[in-house]
Structure formats: C-alpha cells, structure tokens
Design an enzyme around this catalytic site. Structure first.
Site, mmCIF file in Angstrom:
data_model
loop_
_atom_site.group_PDB
_atom_site.id
_atom_site.type_symbol
_atom_site.label_atom_id
_atom_site.label_comp_id
_atom_site.label_asym_id
_atom_site.label_seq_id
_atom_site.Cartn_x
_atom_site.Cartn_y
_atom_site.Cartn_z
ATOM 1 N N GLY A 241 0.749 -1.244 0.000
ATOM 2 C CA GLY A 241 0.000 0.000 0.000
ATOM 3 C C GLY A 241 0.779 1.293 0.000
ATOM 4 O O GLY A 241 0.207 2.365 -0.219
ATOM 5 N N GLU A 279 3.840 -6.648 1.803
ATOM 6 C CA GLU A 279 3.611 -7.006 0.406
ATOM 7 C C GLU A 279 3.640 -5.789 -0.510
ATOM 8 O O GLU A 279 2.606 -5.412 -1.070
ATOM 9 C CB GLU A 279 2.232 -7.661 0.258
ATOM 10 C CG GLU A 279 2.044 -8.907 1.048
ATOM 11 C CD GLU A 279 0.601 -9.409 1.027
ATOM 12 O OE1 GLU A 279 0.399 -10.594 1.270
ATOM 13 O OE2 GLU A 279 -0.315 -8.603 0.779
ATOM 14 N N GLY A 281 3.988 -3.605 -3.786
ATOM 15 C CA GLY A 281 3.952 -3.775 -5.239
ATOM 16 C C GLY A 281 4.416 -2.485 -5.897
ATOM 17 O O GLY A 281 5.548 -2.341 -6.363
ATOM 18 N N CYS A 350 -10.352 5.130 -29.795
ATOM 19 C CA CYS A 350 -11.618 5.715 -30.246
ATOM 20 C C CYS A 350 -12.486 6.059 -29.055
ATOM 21 O O CYS A 350 -13.545 5.448 -28.855
ATOM 22 C CB CYS A 350 -12.336 4.743 -31.156
ATOM 23 S SG CYS A 350 -11.365 4.330 -32.592
HETATM 24 N N1 LLP Z 1 -1.289 -7.198 -1.192
HETATM 25 C C1 LLP Z 1 -2.570 -7.348 -1.571
HETATM 26 C C2 LLP Z 1 -3.382 -8.385 -0.951
HETATM 27 C C3 LLP Z 1 -3.081 -6.507 -2.572
HETATM 28 O O1 LLP Z 1 -4.350 -6.647 -2.934
HETATM 29 C C4 LLP Z 1 -2.255 -5.525 -3.158
HETATM 30 C C5 LLP Z 1 -2.768 -4.651 -4.206
HETATM 31 C C6 LLP Z 1 -0.924 -5.429 -2.742
HETATM 32 C C7 LLP Z 1 -0.467 -6.280 -1.741
HETATM 33 C C8 LLP Z 1 0.053 -4.441 -3.323
HETATM 34 O O2 LLP Z 1 -0.329 -3.131 -3.070
HETATM 35 P P1 LLP Z 1 0.664 -1.916 -3.456
HETATM 36 O O3 LLP Z 1 1.871 -2.019 -2.576
HETATM 37 O O4 LLP Z 1 0.979 -2.046 -4.890
HETATM 38 O O5 LLP Z 1 -0.148 -0.718 -3.161
HETATM 39 N N2 LLP Z 1 -4.561 -1.298 -10.032
HETATM 40 C C9 LLP Z 1 -4.462 -0.338 -8.947
HETATM 41 C C10 LLP Z 1 -3.895 -0.922 -7.706
HETATM 42 C C11 LLP Z 1 -4.656 -2.093 -7.190
HETATM 43 C C12 LLP Z 1 -3.959 -2.735 -6.036
HETATM 44 C C13 LLP Z 1 -4.572 -4.027 -5.713
HETATM 45 N N3 LLP Z 1 -3.961 -4.721 -4.636
HETATM 46 C C14 LLP Z 1 -3.640 0.859 -9.429
HETATM 47 O O6 LLP Z 1 -3.205 0.879 -10.584
HETATM 48 O O7 LLP Z 1 -3.468 1.815 -8.681
#
Ligand code: LLP
Length: 420
Positions: A241, A279, A281, A350
């Site tokens: 997050g 976690e 991302g 489009c």
């Molecule tokens: N763990 C779980 C269970 C998750 O659902 C997610 C992201 C993460 C970790 C990683 O979160 P991060 O560190 O990336 O914030 N498509 C959206 C983001 C959706 C995130 C979904 N889950 C965007 O482009 O902003």
C-alpha cells in the site's frame, strides 16, 4: 516542488536526450519502437534493498513479498527472487510466472478472493508455501481439493479506510475481500480453520488499500487485527500500500518510515515472537518504470486547448481513466528545453476519455517527438489491454547502458493467434 518522479540516475545527456538506466531513451525508441515500457533495473533493486535493509535492521524474522500484480513479468520475479524477496501471487497465471522464474514454492503466497478449483489444484501440486484464505466457500473448496496440511493465513478486513481513491481501498467493511472483523465473521473463520484437518492456520493478513501516503491507518489496522490473535498466530502479514510520487507535488513517506511504523505496530500489539510480512507492489516498481511514445498529431483548437496525440493511451496505461491518476510528461528528445506549452496528451483510442495527461507543460511538442511519462512501472503493463486491436508494448530492462527486451512487443499475428 520536488523533482520529476524519474528513476534515480536519470539524466539529460549532451544531446538533450533523457537517459534511463544509462540508456538514451531516444535511441531506444529508434531501436525498439514506441510505445515501450522502460525500467531502471537499479531502481528496482535499490527499492527492494531499502525494504530488506529496513527490516534487517530490526529483526531477522521477516519476509518482504513482491506483490507481483504490479509487474507480472518473469524477469521481474527473477530479479526480486535474487534480491531475497518472497512473492505474492493473486491468480494461477501469476503463480505460473513465479514458478517459471524459479521461485522456490515455499516462498510463494497465494492470494485471490475467488480462487478456482484449478488454481487450488495448482497450489497443491506445486507445493505453494502459504495460501491466504478469503472466504468460507474457499475453505470448503480447499478442504475438498487439497491433501494438506496446507499452511494458511486468514485475510481480515479490519474496517479501516485510508484516504486514497475509493476504488483501490480494500480494508473497509463493505469489501469483496476477506472476512470482516466488526461483525464477528473473522472470528468465526478462525474457529472454523482451527478445526480443519487440511488447513493449518498460522497467521493473519490484511491489506487496506493502495497508493497511501497517510500511514497512520496501518497502526489502527494492526491494533484491530491483534484482537483476533491467539497461540496459533505465528505470522502477521500487514499487506502493501505505500504510495509513490506520480507528480512533482507528491511527497510519499520513505520506505524506512513506513516499515518502521508497521514493525512497531506489530511489536506493540503482537509481541516479539511473530514473523512480519509486507507485500509492496507499487513502491517496488512504480517509479522504476517510464513509458515512451511518439507524438503523431498536434491539434491546436484556438482559445480552447492543444491536443498532443501519442501512439498509445488507455491500452498501455488505464490508470488516468480508472482512477483519475495524474502523471507528468516530458519531451524526451529535448529534455533540457523549457516546458512552456500547456497541452493535453491524448492517446490513439476511439474514445474521448482516452486522455493520458490533461494540461501539462511541454517543450513545444512537434510531430515525431518522443514523449515520456514517468512513474508508469506499476500497474501499467499489468493492466494493459488490446482495445482497438492495439498490440501491447514491450517491457525493456535498462541497466548500465544495456537495454534488454524482457517481454517483446505484441504483433498483429499475436492478435490472431487465439482464433479458433
Ligand atoms: N497485497 C494485496 C493483498 C493486494 O491486494 C495488493 C494490491 C498489494 C499487496 C500491493 O499493493 P501496493 O503495494 O501495490 O499498493 N490497479 C491499482 C492498484 C490495485 C492494487 C490491488 N492490490 C492501481 O493501478 O493503482
């Protein structure tokens, strides 16, 4: 105002071209075509190392999981495995890529709010270390399919809503994910799992949302999660997050500050004997990636606005359309020139809503220019699509002046390849 959200080491060379990972992006555009996703390998590694170092300074009982939905590319799985990270996969497809990259199954954590029979079969067959249980129906399915014992964590929605776009916050009560804490569902799920002969409950998990700058809600989430803890709880997974800079105005917390807060909260509420998992991302790969496009059309509507159309758009970056996400843009072949023309960067699809960046100042954009948008490394490639039959761009890793195609450009033949 902070700097542009480029990968560290990005510079403007003597030709006035941007260089990412030591590679001249204008040369890359000529060699590999546009649109293309470019990644600084060094930036990915240094973000991974920042996470590992922040934890190592405090404990040796932790795992950092690469939330691979942000960049499900075999080479990225391989890179983060090398850096000592474990991995979060959220589908059979991501699991397949993690395994193909050589991830040791014991380091894989399987997520998903609606895992299918065949995904659960794959978890069993490949020896995935942990499965994060998301629903009562899934418990039934796992008990029917898996031989066990299978270590599991239980996903709890702790009723905390951080301030982020509502579409990407997942910890509130009204969520399709996990078991709610407030109404007693999570406690029932734990009771049910402790009775299971197949599933071995070892810990708790939450993920309250994404692109978060305000980290205090994580403390509240950990505190409320702790009300469910018991002797069986050896692992606490506090999700991902952490937000990143998309624009020059953004000021996200440092990785270390964020790790500190989560670490302290877990120690305070769960004690010293639990293993901590995070976690990330976006915060691993987001600012490592940029997208390059070629300008094809400059349409000036006097007194209204100027549209600068590029050869990509909502097929390679859905985030502006889905979340109103704001990006920067720069003319990469004249990166040193003053950005004094306010224009709107549009894609080629489009659809009127196919706008990548509204009202951004560029250096007098002309047909043939290479336009670069920074901070597209997370959820760009992974949410790409073939709208209007647009082939998806390649993924190119740049390191020390060397560019390596790790995912090739899709071709028109690829678009026909699945015809049955
Ligand atoms: N763990 C779980 C269970 C998750 O659902 C997610 C992201 C993460 C970790 C990683 O979160 P991060 O560190 O990336 O914030 N498509 C959206 C983001 C959706 C995130 C979904 N889950 C965007 O482009 O902003």
């Amino acid at each position: 105002m902070a700097a542009m959200p480029y990968p560290a080491g990005t510079l403007t060379n003597a030709k006035g071209h941007l260089e990412v990972g030591g590679c001249d992006v204008v040369d890359l555009a000529a060699a590999f075509g546009t649109p293309a996703y470019l990644f600084s390998v060094e930036e990915m590694r240094s973000r991974a190392r920042a996470y590992m170092a922040a934890f190592s300074a405090r404990t040796d009982d932790f795992e950092v999981l690469f939330a691979s939905k942000a960049l499900p590319v075999t080479a990225a799985y391989r890179l983060f495995a090398q850096e000592g990270l474990s991995v979060d996969v959220a589908s059979g497809g991501e699991l397949t890529m993690a395994l193909a990259a050589g991830y040791e199954p014991g380091r894989i954590y399987m997520h998903g709010n609606n895992k299918t029979d065949s995904e659960i079969e794959l978890v069993g067959a490949s020896g995935v270390g942990h499965l994060i249980v998301d629903s009562f129906d899934e418990i039934e399915r796992c008990e029917r399919i898996l031989e066990g014992p299978q270590d599991v964590l239980v996903r709890v929605t702790p009723g905390i809503k951080p301030s982020t776009h509502s579409f990407i916050s997942t910890g509130q009560v009204d969520s399709k994910f996990g078991f709610a804490l407030e109404d007693g569902t999570a406690a029932r799920a734990i009771e049910r799992l402790l009775d299971s002969k197949t599933l071995n409950l070892v810990g708790l998990h939450f993920h309250i949302g994404s692109q978060i700058f305000e980290i205090e809600p994580f403390r509240l989430a950990v505190a409320s999660l702790a009300t469910l803890s018991g002797d069986w709880c050896r692992t606490v997974d506090v999700g991902g997050g952490l937000g990143i800079s998309y624009t020059q105005e953004d000021e996200p917390p440092e990785i270390e500050t964020y790790v500190d807060l989560k670490f302290e909260a877990v120690r305070e509420h769960f004690g010293d004997d639990v293993r901590i998992l995070v976690e990330p991302g976006r915060s691993l790969v987001g600012t490592a990636g940029v997208t390059i496009y070629t300008v094809g059309t400059v349409k000036e509507i006097p007194g209204v606005r100027t549209y600068v159309a590029v050869d990509g758009g909502m097929s390679d970056n859905l985030r502006p359309m889905l979340y109103d996400a704001r990006y920067e843009a720069v003319i990469a072949n004249r990166a040193g020139d003053e950005a004094d023309h306010v224009v709107t960067v549009a894609g080629s699809h489009c659809e009127s809503g196919d706008i990548l960046v509204r009202d951004v100042a560029l250096a007098d954009p002309k047909v043939g220019d290479i336009l670069l948008t920074p901070a597209t490394g997370a959820y760009g490639h992974s949410m790409a699509n073939n709208y209007n039959g647009m082939p998806r761009p390649p993924v190119i890793f740049c390191e020390d002046g060397q560019a390596t195609i790790v995912v090739r450009r899709e071709t028109y033949e690829d678009l026909l390849a699945r015809d049955a």
